[in-house]
Enzyme design. Structure first.
Site, PDB file in Angstrom:
ATOM      1  N   HIS A  63       0.845  -1.194   0.000  1.00 56.06           N
ATOM      2  CA  HIS A  63       0.000   0.000   0.000  1.00 56.06           C
ATOM      3  C   HIS A  63       0.881   1.246   0.000  1.00 56.06           C
ATOM      4  O   HIS A  63       2.091   1.165   0.217  1.00 56.06           O
ATOM      5  CB  HIS A  63      -0.950   0.003   1.210  1.00 56.06           C
ATOM      6  CG  HIS A  63      -0.272   0.078   2.537  1.00 56.06           C
ATOM      7  ND1 HIS A  63      -0.133  -0.997   3.387  1.00 56.06           N
ATOM      8  CD2 HIS A  63       0.331   1.110   3.182  1.00 56.06           C
ATOM      9  CE1 HIS A  63       0.500  -0.635   4.484  1.00 56.06           C
ATOM     10  NE2 HIS A  63       0.812   0.643   4.382  1.00 56.06           N
TER      11      HIS A  63
HETATM   12  P1  TYD Z   1      -2.262  -3.271   7.243  1.00 53.44           P
HETATM   13  O1  TYD Z   1      -1.917  -1.824   7.169  1.00 53.44           O
HETATM   14  O2  TYD Z   1      -2.964  -3.876   6.088  1.00 53.44           O
HETATM   15  O3  TYD Z   1      -0.934  -4.112   7.566  1.00 53.44           O
HETATM   16  P2  TYD Z   1       0.403  -4.293   6.721  1.00 53.44           P
HETATM   17  O4  TYD Z   1       0.548  -3.114   5.832  1.00 53.44           O
HETATM   18  O5  TYD Z   1       1.478  -4.381   7.731  1.00 53.44           O
HETATM   19  O6  TYD Z   1       0.324  -5.551   5.971  1.00 53.44           O
HETATM   20  O7  TYD Z   1      -3.103  -3.493   8.552  1.00 53.44           O
HETATM   21  C1  TYD Z   1      -3.659  -4.740   8.907  1.00 53.44           C
HETATM   22  C2  TYD Z   1      -4.908  -4.489   9.719  1.00 53.44           C
HETATM   23  O8  TYD Z   1      -4.599  -3.794  10.927  1.00 53.44           O
HETATM   24  C3  TYD Z   1      -5.936  -3.653   8.971  1.00 53.44           C
HETATM   25  O9  TYD Z   1      -7.211  -4.193   9.237  1.00 53.44           O
HETATM   26  C4  TYD Z   1      -5.828  -2.302   9.624  1.00 53.44           C
HETATM   27  C5  TYD Z   1      -5.375  -2.616  11.031  1.00 53.44           C
HETATM   28  N1  TYD Z   1      -4.542  -1.556  11.647  1.00 53.44           N
HETATM   29  C6  TYD Z   1      -5.025  -0.822  12.715  1.00 53.44           C
HETATM   30  O10 TYD Z   1      -6.172  -1.018  13.178  1.00 53.44           O
HETATM   31  N2  TYD Z   1      -4.228   0.127  13.281  1.00 53.44           N
HETATM   32  C7  TYD Z   1      -2.972   0.382  12.814  1.00 53.44           C
HETATM   33  O11 TYD Z   1      -2.267   1.273  13.353  1.00 53.44           O
HETATM   34  C8  TYD Z   1      -2.486  -0.371  11.681  1.00 53.44           C
HETATM   35  C9  TYD Z   1      -1.114  -0.124  11.122  1.00 53.44           C
HETATM   36  C10 TYD Z   1      -3.310  -1.332  11.134  1.00 53.44           C
END
Ligand code: TYD
Length: 138
Positions: free
Chosen positions: A56
């Site tokens: 992302h």
């Molecule tokens: P995501 O950003 O997709 O993780 P990564 O980029 O590390 O693969 O986040 C995974 C899940 O966690 C998504 O449902 C959003 C949630 N999340 C939060 O609730 N708070 C946060 O600070 C972060 C970073 C993610």
């Protein structure tokens, strides 16, 4: 429309000061000193299964990513250029400006990825589709 001020050249490794003595090492970082923004949120990835994460970009968020245990790789992409960094040193953080696509991979079993962020969690700040990200870059 992508704001041209955000590109890979803005992203850089930052070395944090470390004080070492016979007891071990102490590394520190402070907002507006080593960190070029106000830290509003900290999260960390642990118990990593060597599956890819990230995939992302953020519209406005600034982040510092560091490895406080083990190692992992992170590929940054501004829509034109890409560069991969291996994070393995506890005193080195990677600053990521807004509008940079990132992929995290090659996590070692003992890895802990610590992220310092300039804002609270906001799903509306995410771009999770690479084609959409590229359309912002044109
Ligand atoms: P995501 O950003 O997709 O993780 P990564 O980029 O590390 O693969 O986040 C995974 C899940 O966690 C998504 O449902 C959003 C949630 N999340 C939060 O609730 N708070 C946060 O600070 C972060 C970073 C993610």
């Amino acid at each position: 429309m992508k704001n041209n001020i955000y590109n890979l050249h803005k992203c850089k490794l930052i070395e944090f000061p470390t004080l070492s003595d016979e007891r071990g090492d102490l590394t520190f970082l402070e907002s507006f000193k080593q960190i070029p923004f106000d830290i509003k949120r900290i999260y960390y990835l642990h118990n990593n299964k060597n599956l890819n994460r990230g995939a992302h970009a953020h519209k406005e968020l600034n982040q510092i990513v560091l490895s406080i245990s083990g190692s992992f790789d992170i590929k940054l992409d501004d829509g034109k250029l890409s560069k991969t960094f291996k994070l393995s040193k506890k005193n080195m953080g990677l600053y990521i400006c807004p509008m940079i696509w990132r992929d995290l991979f090659n996590f070692t079993k003992d890895s802990v990825c610590l992220v310092l962020a300039s804002d609270f969690y906001k799903e509306s700040d995410y771009i999770r589709n690479y084609q959409e990200f590229l359309s912002y870059c044109e």
